[in-house]
Design a protein around this motif. Structure first.
Motif, mmCIF file in Angstrom:
data_model
loop_
_atom_site.group_PDB
_atom_site.id
_atom_site.type_symbol
_atom_site.label_atom_id
_atom_site.label_comp_id
_atom_site.label_asym_id
_atom_site.label_seq_id
_atom_site.Cartn_x
_atom_site.Cartn_y
_atom_site.Cartn_z
ATOM 1 N N LEU A 1 36.568 18.532 0.659
ATOM 2 C CA LEU A 1 35.751 18.446 1.872
ATOM 3 C C LEU A 1 34.639 17.415 1.713
ATOM 4 C CD1 LEU A 1 35.603 22.232 2.711
ATOM 5 C CD2 LEU A 1 36.617 20.465 4.162
ATOM 6 N N ARG A 2 34.040 17.358 0.535
ATOM 7 C CA ARG A 2 33.003 16.353 0.274
ATOM 8 C C ARG A 2 33.589 14.942 0.311
ATOM 9 N NH1 ARG A 2 31.264 20.042 -4.332
ATOM 10 N NH2 ARG A 2 29.591 21.255 -3.429
ATOM 11 N N ASN A 3 34.718 14.757 -0.370
ATOM 12 C CA ASN A 3 35.308 13.424 -0.485
ATOM 13 C C ASN A 3 35.934 12.924 0.808
ATOM 14 O OD1 ASN A 3 34.567 13.276 -3.183
ATOM 15 N ND2 ASN A 3 36.503 14.103 -3.907
ATOM 16 N N LYS A 4 36.643 13.784 1.520
ATOM 17 C CA LYS A 4 37.362 13.365 2.725
ATOM 18 C C LYS A 4 36.474 13.283 3.969
ATOM 19 C CE LYS A 4 41.808 15.383 1.369
ATOM 20 N NZ LYS A 4 42.644 14.204 1.293
ATOM 21 N N PHE A 5 35.463 14.171 4.048
ATOM 22 C CA PHE A 5 34.685 14.289 5.280
ATOM 23 C C PHE A 5 33.182 14.085 5.073
ATOM 24 C CE2 PHE A 5 38.505 16.873 5.530
ATOM 25 C CZ PHE A 5 39.118 16.299 6.618
ATOM 26 N N GLY A 6 32.760 13.805 3.839
ATOM 27 C CA GLY A 6 31.339 13.625 3.559
ATOM 28 C C GLY A 6 30.535 14.884 3.819
ATOM 29 N N ALA A 7 31.171 16.025 3.721
ATOM 30 C CA ALA A 7 30.544 17.303 4.064
ATOM 31 C C ALA A 7 29.699 17.851 2.911
ATOM 32 C CB ALA A 7 31.616 18.324 4.432
ATOM 33 N N SER A 8 28.715 18.632 3.279
ATOM 34 C CA SER A 8 28.003 19.467 2.322
ATOM 35 C C SER A 8 28.642 20.848 2.426
ATOM 36 C CB SER A 8 26.522 19.568 2.675
ATOM 37 O OG SER A 8 25.906 18.317 2.518
ATOM 38 N N VAL A 9 28.912 21.465 1.272
ATOM 39 C CA VAL A 9 29.659 22.719 1.262
ATOM 40 C C VAL A 9 29.004 23.707 0.310
ATOM 41 C CG1 VAL A 9 31.938 23.771 0.962
ATOM 42 C CG2 VAL A 9 31.770 21.340 1.541
ATOM 43 N N ALA A 10 28.923 24.969 0.754
ATOM 44 C CA ALA A 10 28.415 26.037 -0.100
ATOM 45 C C ALA A 10 29.285 27.272 0.051
ATOM 46 C CB ALA A 10 26.973 26.377 0.258
ATOM 47 N N GLU A 11 29.562 27.933 -1.066
ATOM 48 C CA GLU A 11 30.204 29.240 -1.016
ATOM 49 C C GLU A 11 29.107 30.247 -0.711
ATOM 50 O OE1 GLU A 11 33.018 32.249 -3.649
ATOM 51 O OE2 GLU A 11 32.268 30.414 -4.582
ATOM 52 N N VAL A 12 29.252 30.998 0.372
ATOM 53 C CA VAL A 12 28.158 31.832 0.849
ATOM 54 C C VAL A 12 28.417 33.334 0.784
ATOM 55 C CG1 VAL A 12 27.194 30.021 2.326
ATOM 56 C CG2 VAL A 12 28.913 31.592 3.260
ATOM 57 N N ASP A 13 29.656 33.753 0.493
ATOM 58 C CA ASP A 13 29.927 35.190 0.439
ATOM 59 C C ASP A 13 31.204 35.451 -0.346
ATOM 60 O OD1 ASP A 13 29.541 37.886 0.858
ATOM 61 O OD2 ASP A 13 29.899 37.831 3.012
ATOM 62 N N HIS A 14 31.434 36.702 -0.693
ATOM 63 C CA HIS A 14 32.617 37.188 -1.420
ATOM 64 C C HIS A 14 32.710 36.607 -2.828
ATOM 65 C CE1 HIS A 14 33.680 38.765 2.443
ATOM 66 N NE2 HIS A 14 33.989 37.593 2.960
ATOM 67 N N HIS A 15 31.575 36.435 -3.475
ATOM 68 C CA HIS A 15 31.539 35.830 -4.811
ATOM 69 C C HIS A 15 32.312 36.635 -5.850
ATOM 70 C CE1 HIS A 15 28.577 32.896 -3.486
ATOM 71 N NE2 HIS A 15 27.952 33.894 -2.884
ATOM 72 N N ASP A 16 32.356 37.955 -5.710
ATOM 73 C CA ASP A 16 32.983 38.803 -6.722
ATOM 74 C C ASP A 16 34.413 39.216 -6.377
ATOM 75 O OD1 ASP A 16 30.658 38.682 -8.228
ATOM 76 O OD2 ASP A 16 29.801 40.438 -7.245
ATOM 77 N N LEU A 17 34.956 38.705 -5.272
ATOM 78 C CA LEU A 17 36.322 39.044 -4.895
ATOM 79 C C LEU A 17 37.281 37.948 -5.356
ATOM 80 C CD1 LEU A 17 35.759 40.361 -1.249
ATOM 81 C CD2 LEU A 17 35.927 41.684 -3.369
ATOM 82 N N TRP A 18 38.425 38.345 -5.883
ATOM 83 C CA TRP A 18 39.384 37.392 -6.425
ATOM 84 C C TRP A 18 40.056 36.536 -5.376
ATOM 85 C CZ3 TRP A 18 42.868 40.541 -10.273
ATOM 86 C CH2 TRP A 18 42.076 41.026 -11.314
ATOM 87 N N GLN A 19 40.332 37.103 -4.214
ATOM 88 C CA GLN A 19 41.185 36.404 -3.272
ATOM 89 C C GLN A 19 40.494 36.006 -1.972
ATOM 90 O OE1 GLN A 19 44.595 39.086 -2.977
ATOM 91 N NE2 GLN A 19 45.680 37.783 -4.427
ATOM 92 N N ARG A 20 39.175 36.130 -1.904
ATOM 93 C CA ARG A 20 38.456 35.766 -0.671
ATOM 94 C C ARG A 20 37.268 34.889 -0.988
ATOM 95 N NH1 ARG A 20 38.831 39.649 4.196
ATOM 96 N NH2 ARG A 20 37.649 37.906 4.962
ATOM 97 N N ALA A 21 36.950 34.039 -0.012
ATOM 98 C CA ALA A 21 35.735 33.223 -0.104
ATOM 99 C C ALA A 21 35.256 32.913 1.301
ATOM 100 C CB ALA A 21 36.003 31.918 -0.852
ATOM 101 N N ALA A 22 33.959 32.814 1.444
ATOM 102 C CA ALA A 22 33.352 32.347 2.685
ATOM 103 C C ALA A 22 32.601 31.071 2.358
ATOM 104 C CB ALA A 22 32.406 33.406 3.257
ATOM 105 N N LEU A 23 32.876 30.035 3.119
ATOM 106 C CA LEU A 23 32.224 28.742 2.912
ATOM 107 C C LEU A 23 31.488 28.339 4.176
ATOM 108 C CD1 LEU A 23 35.134 26.641 1.316
ATOM 109 C CD2 LEU A 23 33.403 27.983 0.123
ATOM 110 N N THR A 24 30.367 27.661 3.997
ATOM 111 C CA THR A 24 29.698 26.985 5.097
ATOM 112 C C THR A 24 29.819 25.494 4.826
ATOM 113 O OG1 THR A 24 28.189 28.804 5.543
ATOM 114 C CG2 THR A 24 27.524 26.643 6.324
ATOM 115 N N VAL A 25 30.285 24.770 5.835
ATOM 116 C CA VAL A 25 30.562 23.339 5.723
ATOM 117 C C VAL A 25 29.716 22.625 6.774
ATOM 118 C CG1 VAL A 25 32.369 21.570 5.850
ATOM 119 C CG2 VAL A 25 32.945 23.890 5.072
ATOM 120 N N ALA A 26 28.946 21.615 6.365
ATOM 121 C CA ALA A 26 28.113 20.863 7.303
ATOM 122 C C ALA A 26 28.531 19.394 7.292
ATOM 123 C CB ALA A 26 26.641 20.985 6.929
#
Length: 103
Positions: free
Chosen positions: A37-62
């Protein structure tokens, strides 16, 4: 002199990683998604939730651009790319903001 503030398209996404069998494997997928996402779209990205779950992630992309159209196009491209990854795009919410709107 008034400076045009530009626009920010914000994506909030939920990803599911069916092939991840550990947090280490999940981190591999998340790192790959963030780097692309950073390389293709110049986006800033953060993982914002589900840090302790193996199969889920929530990301915020700007994605920041001079015009609303450019910001929307970047966000749409990022969403399409996320929908075609080695994971499932469970949810995607999009918001367009202009910092100058608050004046």
């Amino acid at each position: 002199v008034r400076v045009t503030p530009g626009f920010v398209a914000i994506l909030t996404v939920e990803l599911h990683f069916p092939d991840a069998a550990s947090l280490k494997e999940k981190r591999h997928f998340v790192r790959s998604a963030k780097d692309n996402l950073r390389n293709k779209f110049g986006a800033s990205v953060a993982e914002v939730d589900h840090h302790d779950l193996w199969q889920r992630a929530a990301l915020t992309v700007a994605c920041v651009a001079r015009s609303a159209r450019e910001a929307e196009d970047l966000a749409a491209g990022a969403e399409r790319w996320l929908a075609s990854g080695d994971w499932t795009l469970v949810r995607c919410d999009r918001l367009l903001v202009s910092p100058g709107d608050e004046e």
